[in-house]
Every structure is written in C-alpha cells, then in structure tokens.
Write a protein that holds these residues in place. Structure first.
Motif, PDB file in Angstrom:
ATOM      1  N   LYS A 121     -56.358 -28.614  -0.051  1.00  0.00           N
ATOM      2  CA  LYS A 121     -56.744 -29.880   1.170  1.00  0.00           C
ATOM      3  C   LYS A 121     -56.868 -28.527   2.870  1.00  0.00           C
ATOM      4  O   LYS A 121     -56.763 -28.020   2.850  1.00  0.00           O
ATOM      5  CB  LYS A 121     -55.512 -30.736   1.453  1.00  0.00           C
ATOM      6  N   TYR A 152     -47.175 -28.998  -3.468  1.00  0.00           N
ATOM      7  CA  TYR A 152     -46.185 -29.624  -3.426  1.00  0.00           C
ATOM      8  C   TYR A 152     -45.545 -30.011  -4.856  1.00  0.00           C
ATOM      9  O   TYR A 152     -44.749 -29.872  -5.658  1.00  0.00           O
ATOM     10  CB  TYR A 152     -44.862 -31.059  -2.696  1.00  0.00           C
ATOM     11  N   LYS A 155     -43.479 -27.572  -7.057  1.00  0.00           N
ATOM     12  CA  LYS A 155     -42.339 -27.010  -6.805  1.00  0.00           C
ATOM     13  C   LYS A 155     -41.306 -27.657  -8.076  1.00  0.00           C
ATOM     14  O   LYS A 155     -41.651 -28.863  -8.090  1.00  0.00           O
ATOM     15  CB  LYS A 155     -42.186 -27.646  -5.279  1.00  0.00           C
ATOM     16  N   GLU A 189     -39.587 -30.202   8.793  1.00  0.00           N
ATOM     17  CA  GLU A 189     -39.896 -28.218   9.379  1.00  0.00           C
ATOM     18  C   GLU A 189     -39.473 -28.630  11.305  1.00  0.00           C
ATOM     19  O   GLU A 189     -39.569 -29.219  11.479  1.00  0.00           O
ATOM     20  CB  GLU A 189     -41.309 -28.513   8.932  1.00  0.00           C
ATOM     21  N   HIS A 213     -48.978 -33.942  -0.035  1.00  0.00           N
ATOM     22  CA  HIS A 213     -47.514 -34.273  -0.528  1.00  0.00           C
ATOM     23  C   HIS A 213     -46.953 -35.188  -0.464  1.00  0.00           C
ATOM     24  O   HIS A 213     -45.655 -35.669  -1.493  1.00  0.00           O
ATOM     25  CB  HIS A 213     -46.934 -33.306   0.682  1.00  0.00           C
ATOM     26  N   LYS A 296     -42.680 -32.475  12.366  1.00  0.00           N
ATOM     27  CA  LYS A 296     -42.795 -30.567  12.951  1.00  0.00           C
ATOM     28  C   LYS A 296     -41.625 -31.129  14.173  1.00  0.00           C
ATOM     29  O   LYS A 296     -41.394 -31.690  15.066  1.00  0.00           O
ATOM     30  CB  LYS A 296     -43.690 -30.234  12.999  1.00  0.00           C
TER      31      LYS A 296
HETATM   32  C1  BG6 Z   1     -48.844 -28.130   4.223  1.00  0.00           C
HETATM   33  C2  BG6 Z   1     -48.933 -28.758   5.337  1.00  0.00           C
HETATM   34  O1  BG6 Z   1     -49.664 -28.103   3.923  1.00  0.00           O
HETATM   35  O2  BG6 Z   1     -47.447 -28.038   3.863  1.00  0.00           O
HETATM   36  C3  BG6 Z   1     -48.421 -27.657   6.538  1.00  0.00           C
HETATM   37  O3  BG6 Z   1     -50.184 -28.108   6.267  1.00  0.00           O
HETATM   38  C4  BG6 Z   1     -46.894 -27.916   6.338  1.00  0.00           C
HETATM   39  O4  BG6 Z   1     -48.408 -28.141   8.311  1.00  0.00           O
HETATM   40  C5  BG6 Z   1     -46.742 -27.116   4.922  1.00  0.00           C
HETATM   41  O5  BG6 Z   1     -46.205 -26.411   6.913  1.00  0.00           O
HETATM   42  C6  BG6 Z   1     -45.170 -26.989   3.521  1.00  0.00           C
HETATM   43  O6  BG6 Z   1     -45.233 -26.799   3.155  1.00  0.00           O
HETATM   44  P1  BG6 Z   1     -44.301 -26.712   2.012  1.00  0.00           P
HETATM   45  O7  BG6 Z   1     -44.181 -25.458   1.269  1.00  0.00           O
HETATM   46  O8  BG6 Z   1     -43.750 -24.897   3.294  1.00  0.00           O
HETATM   47  O9  BG6 Z   1     -42.695 -26.971   2.570  1.00  0.00           O
END
Ligand code: BG6
Length: 437
Positions: A121, A152, A155, A189, A213, A296
C-alpha cells in the motif's frame, strides 16, 4: 515447493535492508524456503554483488545465493543463466507511482505466467485512483499474479480471528447483534510521523491505517462464515462485509506540534487521529455499532479488537442491575492474546458480582517461535497462497466506504503523547483496565 527466484526491486532501500533480506535469511535457515532458491537484488545504481552486500550490511554467511543487478533490463537473461524457475516473485519495494511502469517492464522483459508481483500500500488514494491502478496493472498481469500486501493480515492474532469465531461453538452462535452490543477496533502508536513526514502529510491516518489495516481486521471480525478456507472464498466474504459498511460519524484530530515537524506543510490539516462509527447493514449485525480509531502520537501503542456483549436479559440474574457484561478483547499487539470478560461472584460475598478477565497470552500458550508478518507473507508468496493478500475489489470497496470522509481536516488538537478520549462514545477506554498482557 517449486523452484523459485525472488527478485527484490528497490533492494537498496530501507524495507529490503530492515525486513526482506533478514526475513528471507531466517526462512532459509529454518528450511522453509527451497534450498535451491535464488535471490536477485535489483536497484537503480550499478554496483557489484559484493558492493551490494556491503551496502545492505549482509553478513558474510548470508546463506541464499544472491546476485545484484541494476534495473530490470537483462533480468530475464540473468535468471535464464541460473536455471529454470516455475515461480519468480518480484517484490516491488518501490514507490507506488512506479508500480505500473515496473509491471510493464517486467512483462516486456519476457516474464509471464511464472511471475508474481508483490506490491505494498497505498493502492491509490481514493476509490477512483485505486480502480485506475488496478485496471492498469491487470493489463500487464492477471489479478491472480498480483499480491497486495496488508501486513496486518499476517499478524498471528489477526489470522486467528476466523479460528476464534468459527472453530469455537462457544462463540459462533452468539456472533450477531442480538448478543453483541458493539464492536471496537483500536490501533494506537506512540510514535509520530518520524522520517515519513512527506508521505504521511499527503495521506493522513484514515488512508494510512483505516482503509487497509483496520478494515481488514473489521472484515475478519464481522464477515459471514466462509464455506471453506480457500483464499477466494474468504475474500468474497470479506468483500460482502465491506459492501455492507457505512460510515455514520467520523471525527479527526491532529497532535500538537505536528505542523512544526520537518517535512510537514505549514498549516497542514492532515489528521493524525481518526475515530469512526460505522454501521453494518446486514441481518447479522443490524443495530450493532462499530467504533474504530487509529492514531499516532498517543500515550501508548497497541492494537485491540473489543467485542462487548449485551447484558443478560433472561433467567435469575435478568433483574440484577449493573451486572457486568461479557466481553472479548483480541489483543493483536504488542502481545498477541485473547481476554475473555466474565461476570464472577466475588468470593466471600453473597451479592457482589464483578467483571473478571481470563487471559490467554500467545507466548505462554505457544512456546515455539513463529514467523513475523513479513516472513509469513514472503513464504506464502513463494508457495503461491493468496489468502493473506488483498484483492483488487477489496481495496476498491474499502476506499468507496471512506470517500466521503477523506481530506476533511481535523476538528481538535491533542497533546503529543496523550490518547484522546472517545468523542463518539466508544467503550475502548474501559478495555484497557483488563489489558494486562
Ligand atoms: C503501516 C503504516 O502500514 O503500518 C504506518 O503506514 C504504521 O504508519 C504501521 O506505523 C504500523 O504497523 P505495525 O505492524 O507496526 O503496527
């Protein structure tokens, strides 16, 4: 497994160095990749394979046969010298603007049915551009050869959603709006936009996290039972669910200081927080609100799916006020797990019933090591399994749901390092009390 070659396009970039090259090494050492597989690292600059190994900080014992090659021209010839491959994976670790021309070049080089194109993406920036991208790609390679990554989906706790719902009769019959009061999906995050400012400022959290996601997690949480576990059957069920979604409300925020970060446009209205209420317009979930949020710059990082059940309405406890409701929290990360909330009589008391939690922590329950998301996706691409990849129609449908809420700016600021309280009445704050994993 068929003899395969893996070509990393954009091999001098960050993704290759951080995830792909170490991931492939681990899979190879664990004997999960065919021992005769070959790796081509391709970048724009001319350099020798030894130069590349130094650049990518590959240890001298990097186990896979690897060759550096500049560009795409000549790749066919190079691979021909190495033998015959029934599957050639092209991992496009490239900017999305390069996907279509890259697909054209790969085809023009003479690659055909054996090629698999992996792309990441963003797949477009809205429904129209996603359609345009998909239409252009499918002119070069059929949809079955295009593997769109949503990491995702790989996971473990996300992969377990179908098992949780459909392999446990305990839950399969109560998964509907008569029993479920609401669904919450939260992905927070602590980090800000860091080095990805230019990308993020043109994107925002809805495009970055929600369209892909969060919608994937929601699809697996709420879709109808697929008849089998084939990739296409699961995908069809996810698409049906997506088609039934409607955004009822959406509220966006931006963390303070965002506009002053390097690479962010002054006066930017890009959202770093989004909270949405959605309805699922199908018989199973009619009347059960879904709340999702992504952000974020929060006080904590973590992704959870919460299912709250309706209070009991029959039997000897029906008249008891404030009886705690059942809930399930699927913890996606940082630790994978499942928390089941039960109403339990407080020992020693006659009257008092409290909400208690049963915790399943993956790391306690399963002692072995399992592949991380990227490793799993690489493995599946090599074996041609598309289950954990996203289809063209899925991504277009997900965009269609969001088209009306994109680029609307933000309506509140929150201090960096804090988590905004729900503005739409979602119940995820309460969940955190039980998140002891
Ligand atoms: C990515 C986003 O797809 O997923 C990021 O572009 C984000 O902004 C990340 O931080 C999060 O992934 P994970 O696996 O760290 O939760």
């Amino acid at each position: 497994m068929k003899r395969c070659a893996i070509v990393i396009l954009g091999a001098t970039g960050d993704l290759a160095r951080r995830k792909l090259l170490p991931g492939l090494k681990k899979l190879y050492n664990n004997k999960q990749l065919p021992s005769d597989c070959t790796l081509i690292a391709s970048g724009r600059n001319f350099m020798t394979t030894d130069d590349f190994k130094r650049h990518a900080k590959l240890s001298s014992d990097y186990p896979i046969d690897i060759t550096y090659h500049a560009g795409i021209n000549g790749l066919h010839e190079l691979l021909k010298c190495k033998g015959s491959f029934s599957r050639i994976i092209f991992f496009c670790a490239l900017p999305p603007s390069a996907y279509v021309t890259t697909a054209r070049q790969i085809k023009a080089e003479g690659f055909g049915k054996e090629a698999i194109l992996i792309i990441e993406k963003p797949f477009g920036i809205n429904a129209a551009s996603a359609r345009e991208l998909n239409d252009a790609l499918v002119k070069e390679f059929p949809e079955e050869q295009i593997f769109r990554i949503d990491h995702y989906l790989a996971k473990e706790a996300v992969r377990n959603l179908l098992t949780l719902r459909f392999a446990n009769p305990l839950f399969s019959d109560i998964w509907n709006s008569s029993e479920i009061d609401s669904i919450q999906i939260s992905s927070l995050e602590t980090l800000g936009v860091e080095s990805r400012a230019a990308y993020f400022d043109n994107s925002g959290i809805i495009r970055d996290m929600v369209q892909n996601h969060l919608f994937q997690m929601l699809s697996l949480t709420a879709m109808e039972p697929p008849e089998n576990l084939n990739a296409e059957t699961i995908r069809a069920s996810k698409i049906n669910l997506l088609r039934s979604l409607k955004v009822e409300r959406c509220i966006c925020g931006q963390y303070s200081g965002y506009k002053n970060e390097p690479g962010i446009r002054s006066g930017s209205t890009t959202e770093t927080y989004a909270e949405l209420e959605l309805s699922i317009n199908n018989p199973r979930f009619k009347g059960c609100p879904v709340y999702i949020r992504a952000a974020k710059g929060c006080s904590k990082s973590g992704t959870d799916i919460g299912i709250t059940f309706r209070p009991i309405n029959k039997g000897p406890f029906a008249s008891k006020k404030d009886l705690p409701a059942n809930f399930i929290i699927v913890k996606i990360q940082p630790q994978a797990g499942i928390i089941l909330g039960l109403a339990t009589r407080v020992p020693g008391s006659d009257e008092i019933i409290e909400s208690t939690a049963m915790n399943l922590c993956y790391h306690d329950a399963f002692k072995h090591e399992w592949p991380d998301a990227y490793e799993k996706l690489l493995l599946d691409a090599v074996s041609g399994d598309r289950t954990l990849f996203v289809g063209a129609e899925e991504t277009e449908t997900a965009w269609t749901i969001l088209d009306d809420v994109l680029d609307k700016g933000y309506s509140f600021e929150y201090p960096f390092g804090t988590t905004p309280e729900s503005k739409l009445g979602a119940k995820w704050i309460e969940f955190s009390e039980y998140c002891t994993l």
